[in-house]
Design an enzyme around this catalytic site. Sequence first.
Site, PDB file in Angstrom:
ATOM      1  N   HIS A   1       0.325   6.626   2.690  1.00 41.07           N
ATOM      2  CA  HIS A   1       0.676   5.869   1.612  1.00 41.07           C
ATOM      3  C   HIS A   1       0.231   6.858   0.151  1.00 41.07           C
ATOM      4  CE1 HIS A   1       1.202   2.012   0.084  1.00 41.07           C
ATOM      5  NE2 HIS A   1      -0.363   1.688  -0.112  1.00 41.07           N
TER       6      HIS A   1
ATOM      7  N   GLY B   1       5.591  10.832 -16.930  1.00 45.68           N
ATOM      8  CA  GLY B   1       5.179   9.862 -15.713  1.00 45.68           C
ATOM      9  C   GLY B   1       4.988   8.561 -16.810  1.00 45.68           C
TER      10      GLY B   1
ATOM     11  N   ARG C   1      -8.521  -0.073   5.220  1.00 46.11           N
ATOM     12  CA  ARG C   1      -6.953   0.765   5.884  1.00 46.11           C
ATOM     13  C   ARG C   1      -7.620   2.273   6.337  1.00 46.11           C
ATOM     14  NH1 ARG C   1      -3.958   0.751  -0.294  1.00 46.11           N
ATOM     15  NH2 ARG C   1      -3.584  -1.573   0.378  1.00 46.11           N
TER      16      ARG C   1
ATOM     17  N   ARG D   1      -9.459   4.530  -0.169  1.00 42.80           N
ATOM     18  CA  ARG D   1      -9.353   3.505  -1.525  1.00 42.80           C
ATOM     19  C   ARG D   1      -8.691   2.195  -1.023  1.00 42.80           C
ATOM     20  NH1 ARG D   1      -4.694   1.015  -3.911  1.00 42.80           N
ATOM     21  NH2 ARG D   1      -3.180   2.031  -1.871  1.00 42.80           N
TER      22      ARG D   1
ATOM     23  N   LEU E   1       2.700   2.582 -14.215  1.00 44.18           N
ATOM     24  CA  LEU E   1       1.492   1.812 -14.922  1.00 44.18           C
ATOM     25  C   LEU E   1       0.686   2.929 -15.741  1.00 44.18           C
ATOM     26  CD1 LEU E   1       0.596  -0.784 -12.587  1.00 44.18           C
ATOM     27  CD2 LEU E   1       1.336  -0.819 -15.400  1.00 44.18           C
TER      28      LEU E   1
ATOM     29  N   SER F   1      -5.862   0.536  -6.636  1.00 45.21           N
ATOM     30  CA  SER F   1      -5.108   1.664  -7.399  1.00 45.21           C
ATOM     31  C   SER F   1      -4.424   1.191  -8.676  1.00 45.21           C
ATOM     32  CB  SER F   1      -4.485   2.642  -6.193  1.00 45.21           C
ATOM     33  OG  SER F   1      -4.008   1.779  -5.403  1.00 45.21           O
ATOM     34  N   LEU F   2      -3.670  -0.479  -8.449  1.00 45.06           N
ATOM     35  CA  LEU F   2      -2.724  -0.647  -9.623  1.00 45.06           C
ATOM     36  C   LEU F   2      -3.681  -0.567 -10.439  1.00 45.06           C
ATOM     37  CD1 LEU F   2      -0.800  -3.211  -8.565  1.00 45.06           C
ATOM     38  CD2 LEU F   2      -0.267  -0.652  -9.257  1.00 45.06           C
TER      39      LEU F   2
HETATM   40  C1  FAD Z   1       5.194   0.949  -1.435  1.00 49.23           C
HETATM   41  C2  FAD Z   1       3.679   0.878  -2.118  1.00 49.23           C
HETATM   42  C3  FAD Z   1       2.599  -0.276  -2.111  1.00 49.23           C
HETATM   43  C4  FAD Z   1       1.078  -0.177  -3.310  1.00 49.23           C
HETATM   44  N1  FAD Z   1       0.540  -1.599  -3.147  1.00 49.23           N
HETATM   45  C5  FAD Z   1      -0.411  -0.915  -3.986  1.00 49.23           C
HETATM   46  C6  FAD Z   1      -0.711  -2.693  -4.076  1.00 49.23           C
HETATM   47  O1  FAD Z   1      -0.693  -3.559  -3.647  1.00 49.23           O
HETATM   48  N2  FAD Z   1      -1.540  -2.368  -5.454  1.00 49.23           N
HETATM   49  C7  FAD Z   1      -2.848  -1.338  -5.409  1.00 49.23           C
HETATM   50  O2  FAD Z   1      -3.282  -1.191  -6.766  1.00 49.23           O
HETATM   51  N3  FAD Z   1      -1.916  -0.649  -5.649  1.00 49.23           N
HETATM   52  C8  FAD Z   1      -0.568  -0.242  -4.574  1.00 49.23           C
HETATM   53  N4  FAD Z   1      -0.146   1.291  -4.175  1.00 49.23           N
HETATM   54  C9  FAD Z   1      -0.166   2.002  -4.922  1.00 49.23           C
HETATM   55  C10 FAD Z   1      -0.366   1.835  -6.376  1.00 49.23           C
HETATM   56  O3  FAD Z   1       1.225   1.628  -6.723  1.00 49.23           O
HETATM   57  C11 FAD Z   1      -0.024   3.615  -6.759  1.00 49.23           C
HETATM   58  O4  FAD Z   1      -1.651   4.654  -7.227  1.00 49.23           O
HETATM   59  C12 FAD Z   1      -0.065   3.539  -8.296  1.00 49.23           C
HETATM   60  O5  FAD Z   1       0.985   1.971  -8.898  1.00 49.23           O
HETATM   61  C13 FAD Z   1       0.465   4.576  -9.426  1.00 49.23           C
HETATM   62  O6  FAD Z   1       0.720   5.082 -10.629  1.00 49.23           O
HETATM   63  P1  FAD Z   1       0.939   5.587 -11.184  1.00 49.23           P
HETATM   64  O7  FAD Z   1       1.607   5.318 -12.591  1.00 49.23           O
HETATM   65  O8  FAD Z   1      -0.366   7.145 -10.729  1.00 49.23           O
HETATM   66  O9  FAD Z   1       2.350   6.439 -10.678  1.00 49.23           O
HETATM   67  P2  FAD Z   1       3.846   6.310 -10.364  1.00 49.23           P
HETATM   68  O10 FAD Z   1       3.779   4.829 -10.845  1.00 49.23           O
HETATM   69  O11 FAD Z   1       4.263   6.790  -8.997  1.00 49.23           O
HETATM   70  O12 FAD Z   1       4.364   7.155 -11.291  1.00 49.23           O
HETATM   71  C14 FAD Z   1       4.515   8.263 -11.149  1.00 49.23           C
HETATM   72  C15 FAD Z   1       5.763   8.790 -13.039  1.00 49.23           C
HETATM   73  O13 FAD Z   1       5.405  10.685 -12.927  1.00 49.23           O
HETATM   74  C16 FAD Z   1       6.458  10.701 -12.448  1.00 49.23           C
HETATM   75  N5  FAD Z   1       7.525  11.836 -11.957  1.00 49.23           N
HETATM   76  C17 FAD Z   1       6.525  12.519 -11.413  1.00 49.23           C
HETATM   77  N6  FAD Z   1       7.144  13.957 -11.797  1.00 49.23           N
HETATM   78  C18 FAD Z   1       7.356  14.001 -12.314  1.00 49.23           C
HETATM   79  C19 FAD Z   1       7.776  14.670 -13.049  1.00 49.23           C
HETATM   80  N7  FAD Z   1       7.454  16.679 -11.874  1.00 49.23           N
HETATM   81  N8  FAD Z   1       8.456  15.375 -13.712  1.00 49.23           N
HETATM   82  C20 FAD Z   1       8.793  14.333 -14.837  1.00 49.23           C
HETATM   83  N9  FAD Z   1       8.260  12.962 -14.190  1.00 49.23           N
HETATM   84  C21 FAD Z   1       7.301  12.704 -13.414  1.00 49.23           C
HETATM   85  C22 FAD Z   1       7.751   9.894 -11.886  1.00 49.23           C
HETATM   86  O14 FAD Z   1       9.227   9.253 -12.836  1.00 49.23           O
HETATM   87  C23 FAD Z   1       7.411   8.285 -12.350  1.00 49.23           C
HETATM   88  O15 FAD Z   1       7.572   8.231 -13.980  1.00 49.23           O
HETATM   89  C24 FAD Z   1       0.855   1.295  -3.569  1.00 49.23           C
HETATM   90  C25 FAD Z   1       1.563   2.188  -3.394  1.00 49.23           C
HETATM   91  C26 FAD Z   1       2.969   1.991  -2.811  1.00 49.23           C
HETATM   92  C27 FAD Z   1       4.092   3.278  -2.370  1.00 49.23           C
END
Ligand code: FAD
Lengths: 128, 112, 644
Positions: free
Chosen positions: C409, C48, C338, C443, C51, C448-449
Site C-alpha cells: 500500500h 508529479g 496497520r 506510517r 497532493l 500521509s495525505l
Molecule cells: C488506495 C489508497 C488510499 C489511501 N488512503 C489514504 C488516507 O486515507 N489517508 C492518508 O493520509 N493517506 C492515504 N493514502 C496514501 C496517500 O494517498 C499517498 O501517500 C499520497 O497521496 C501521495 O501523494 P504524492 O503527492 O506523494 O503522490 P501521488 O499522488 O501518487 O502523485 C504522484 C504523481 O507523480 C507523477 N509521476 C510519477 N512518476 C512519474 C514519472 N516518472 N514521470 C512523470 N510523472 C510521474 C504521477 O503522474 C502523479 O502525478 C492512500 C493511498 C492509497 C494508494
Amino acid sequence: MDRSALDEIIVSGGYIGVNTGQAPEANQTLISSDTVEGAFDAASCIGCGACVASCKNGSASLFTAAKISHLAQLPQGKIEHHKRTNDMVNKMDELGFGACSNTGACEVECPQGISISHIAFMNKSFFK
Amino acid sequence: MDFKLKIWRQEQAAVSGKMMAYTVKDISPDMSFLEMLDQLNENLILSGQNPISFDSDCREGICGQCGLFINGRAHGPRGHTSTCQLHMRSFQDGETIYIEPFRAGPFPIKKT
Amino acid sequence: MYFSTDSKQIPKAKVPQGDLRDKWSNFKDQAKLISPNNRNKYHVIIVGTGLSGASAAASLAELGYNVSVFCFQDSPRRAHSVAAQGGVNAMKNYKNDGDSVHRMFYDTLKGGDFRAREANVYRLAECSASLIDQAVAQGVPFAREYSGYLSNRSFGGVQVSRTFYARGQTGQQLLLGAYQAMMRQVKAKKVTSYTRHEMLDLVLINGVAKGIIARNLDTGEITRHTANAVVLATGGFGKIYYLSTLAMGCNGSAIWRAHKKGAWTACPSWTQIHPTCLPQSGSYQSKLTLMSESLRNDGRIWVPLKKNEDRKAVDIPEEERDYYLERRYPSFGNLAPRDIASRAAKERIDAGHGVGSLKNAVYLDFKDALAKQGKAAIAKKYGNLFDMYEKITGINAYKEPMKISPAAHFSMGGLWVDYELSTNIPGLFSIGESNFSDHGANRLGANSLLQACVDGYYILPQTLPHYLAQSGKPETINSDDPAFLESELQVKQQLENFGKINGHKTVDYFHRELGKILYDKCGLTRTEKGLTLAIEAIKNLRDSFYKDLKIPMKTDGINEELEKAGRVADYLEIGELMCIDALSREESCGAHFRMEHQTNDGEAIRNDEEFNFISCWQKSDKAPVLIKEVLNFEFTKPTERSYK
Ligand SMILES: Cc1cc2nc3c(=O)[nH]c(=O)nc-3n(C[C@H](O)[C@H](O)[C@H](O)COP(=O)(O)OP(=O)(O)OC[C@H]3O[C@@H](n4cnc5c(N)ncnc54)[C@H](O)[C@@H]3O)c2cc1C
Ligand code: SF4
Ligand code: FES
C-alpha cells in the site's frame, strides 16, 4: 481520446481564489451538514467525460455545472460565483462543446450519479 | 465464460478506423472488464499483433482515466459504474460485446 | 557480500538549533529570501501532480516562481492521491480529548517505531492545523456535525479523534483543491502543465540538478527540460509488488533514475502492507482495492476458531469466532496499527483459519454496529465503501461480513532528504510519498495525505527559495549542454533496446513474478534465508527479462508496453535493493519484521544499540554502499512500541 478540454474549463475559473497561507480558522464559518453534503455530491465528479460522450449535442454541461454548483453552495465560494459561471460557460462554448437540450442522457451514464439539477442551476446563474 | 468482441481500431486521429473482431475464452465472471482486455492484449502481444490501447489508472472508479463506450453506452451496461468497476458478471456468456472509444468533437481520438 | 558500509560519510540532516518547538520558526527566521521582482527569473520543475506536487506548484507559483509540472496521466487531477479514502490527520483538538502538537508528534514517532527524525515529525504535527484551514478555504467539503462544526473520526494507532474526512473520498477532495489552486496558476501563466509526459532521467551539470529528460507518451518524442531546481513528487512505488492498492501507472522510475545519478535511497524495504484490502480472487487480477481503514472504527475483525471452516460466516455462532485483534491487543483492539493488524491476519491465515475461496482472507463484520446504530447511520459513514464492495465482489456487506486481506500500500522508504527536503544532490528535492521522512518504519493512517500537503504547501515553499537564494544569481541553463545530450541518448537507446529483445514473455509476466517473490520473501515477514534466495531469484528474473521480453517494437506514438517495460526494468533493480536493505537490518521495527527477531508471543524486537539509524543507500558499480544517518533522540526516549 484527448480530454484536456475539460482541464481548460477548470483553468478558466473552476476554483476559489485563495493563496496558500491566507486561510482563516476552519471553524470560523459554520456550514450546515446538509449544505456540505450537497456540495460534496457535485464535487465528487471524476472528470471522466462520459457525460460529453453520451450527449447527442456533445455538451460538457454536467461536468461544468458540477464544479460551479460545488463551489457556489459553499459560503467561501459564493463571492466569485457569477464571474466563475460566465467564464466557465463561455470557455465551454469556445472549446466547441454543444449546448444542453435537457435530454438527461448524461445523468444516466455518469458514474458518480451527478444530478442534472446542477445544470438548471448553472443556466439560472449564467449572465445574471 | 467466452465472448466475441467487436473493437474499434484506429492508429491515430488522422487515419480512419474500423471495427475488428476478436474472441476471448475462459473468462471468470469475477474478472473486471479491463482485466478481460488485459488478457486479450497479452495474447495479441505474444502473437506479434498490435495490442489495444485503452486508458486506465486507479482501476477503482475514482481517477476518471478509464472510459470506453461499451454496447453503445458510456462505461457500459451498468449505470453509475465506471468502466474499470464493471465486471464480466454483468454480461451473458457467449455475448458479442461492442467496444469503442468515447466520441465527441472536443475529445480527439489518439489511438485505440 | 551483498553490500558494503561506508562509515566515513555522515549525512547532514541540517536540523536547526533550538528547542523542538522552535526549530521550524528558527529555520524560517533565518532562511534566505529572494525579492519578489527577482522570483520570475527562476524556473522550477516539479515532477508529479499529486497532493505534494500540485500544492507545491500552486504555492511556488503564487510566490512568483515559474513552474513546470509533469504527470503521466492525461490530467493532473488523476494523480493517485485521488484514491485516498479515509481521511487526513490534523491537530485541531476540536474534540477536547487531550490532543496536542506534542501528542501528535509522539504518536507519529512511536507509530513509526522510532525510526524517523524527531524535528521533521514535530514539524509535521505543527503545520497540520493550517492545512485544514487552507483546504476548507479552497472549498474542500469536509464532513460537518449538524451544528455546522467540522467532524472528526479515529484512525488506527491513536487514542484521540483527529482525522478529518470527506465521506470516503478525502484524497479526491483534497487533490481537487490543490489541482484547482494549481490550475488557477496555469491561468496566471505561472505554471505550465505537461500531461502524458514521463520523466525518464535526471540531468546534472557539475553535480547539481538542472533538469530532466521526459517522454511524451502520445507522440513518443523525447524532450529536454531545464530548471534551476528539480522537485520529485512522484508518489510511492508499492506497485512493485504487482498486486497493490496503487494505480496501474505508479512507478519507482523517477526516484530510481535519480538514485542512479547519485541520490541516496533510504530504507527502501519499508513497505506498509495494509490490512483491509479486497483479497485476490484469481491470477488475472491487476490490483487489490483498498477498503478504508476507517471501517475498523465500526467493523470487527474475526476468523473462525475451527480450521478450514466451510460454513458461511452468518452460520458461525459467536462462541466459534476468534476476534483475534481484540484478544491480542485489548486496549487498541480493531484499531491496532496497520503493520500489527496485517501481521496478525497473516498469522491466522497461515495457521489455516483463512476464509474465502482461496482461504486468504479474514472477516470484517458490521453486524454489531448495524444492530446498535442502524443501517442509516452506517450508510452515512461508509455508504460509498459498501457500494464499492458490492460493485467489485457482488456481495452486500449489510447482510454478510466483508472479506479482507493484507495488500502492499505505501512506501515509507524513498529518496533520503534532509530537514529542508533536499536530497544529497544539490538542487534536487523530494516531497510527498517519494521521499523517506516523517513516517519512520510504519506510517499511521491519515498521516500521509497530511505529509504530502504539508511538504507542498508549507515546507518546500520556504526551503526551496532558501536554496535558490544561496546558489547565486539565476542562470539560464542550456538544454544543448553535453549532459542533456548524453542523457537523452541513453534514454533513447534503452527504449530501442527493449523492442529489440523480441522474446516470448510480456512485461506483465515479469512484473507478476517479481511481485510474487517480494510478497513471499520481502513482505510482511522476512528471514535471512528468504532474502538471500530472493536476491538470487530477482537477479535471474532480471537476466531473463533482458533475454525474453516481448513488446511491440515502435518507440514513436502510444506504446503502453514500452512504458511498462521501462518501469519494470527499474523495479527489477529496486526489488533487489529492497531485499538487501531488509537483509542488512538485523532487527524488527515497524513494517520490517525479521522472524529471527521476535518475542515468544510474536511481538517485534527492535535493536536500538545497533540499528538506531536510517539506511541511506548509495549506488556504486559494485555492491550498493550503506551510509548511516544515526538518529538522535533529544526530546523523547524510544520505548517499546506496545499496543496491548
Ligand atoms: C488506495 C489508497 C488510499 C489511501 N488512503 C489514504 C488516507 O486515507 N489517508 C492518508 O493520509 N493517506 C492515504 N493514502 C496514501 C496517500 O494517498 C499517498 O501517500 C499520497 O497521496 C501521495 O501523494 P504524492 O503527492 O506523494 O503522490 P501521488 O499522488 O501518487 O502523485 C504522484 C504523481 O507523480 C507523477 N509521476 C510519477 N512518476 C512519474 C514519472 N516518472 N514521470 C512523470 N510523472 C510521474 C504521477 O503522474 C502523479 O502525478 C492512500 C493511498 C492509497 C494508494
Ligand atoms: S460523467 Fe459525471 S463524473 Fe464523468 S465528467 Fe461527467 S459529471 Fe463528471
Ligand atoms: S481507472 Fe480510474 S476511474 Fe477507472
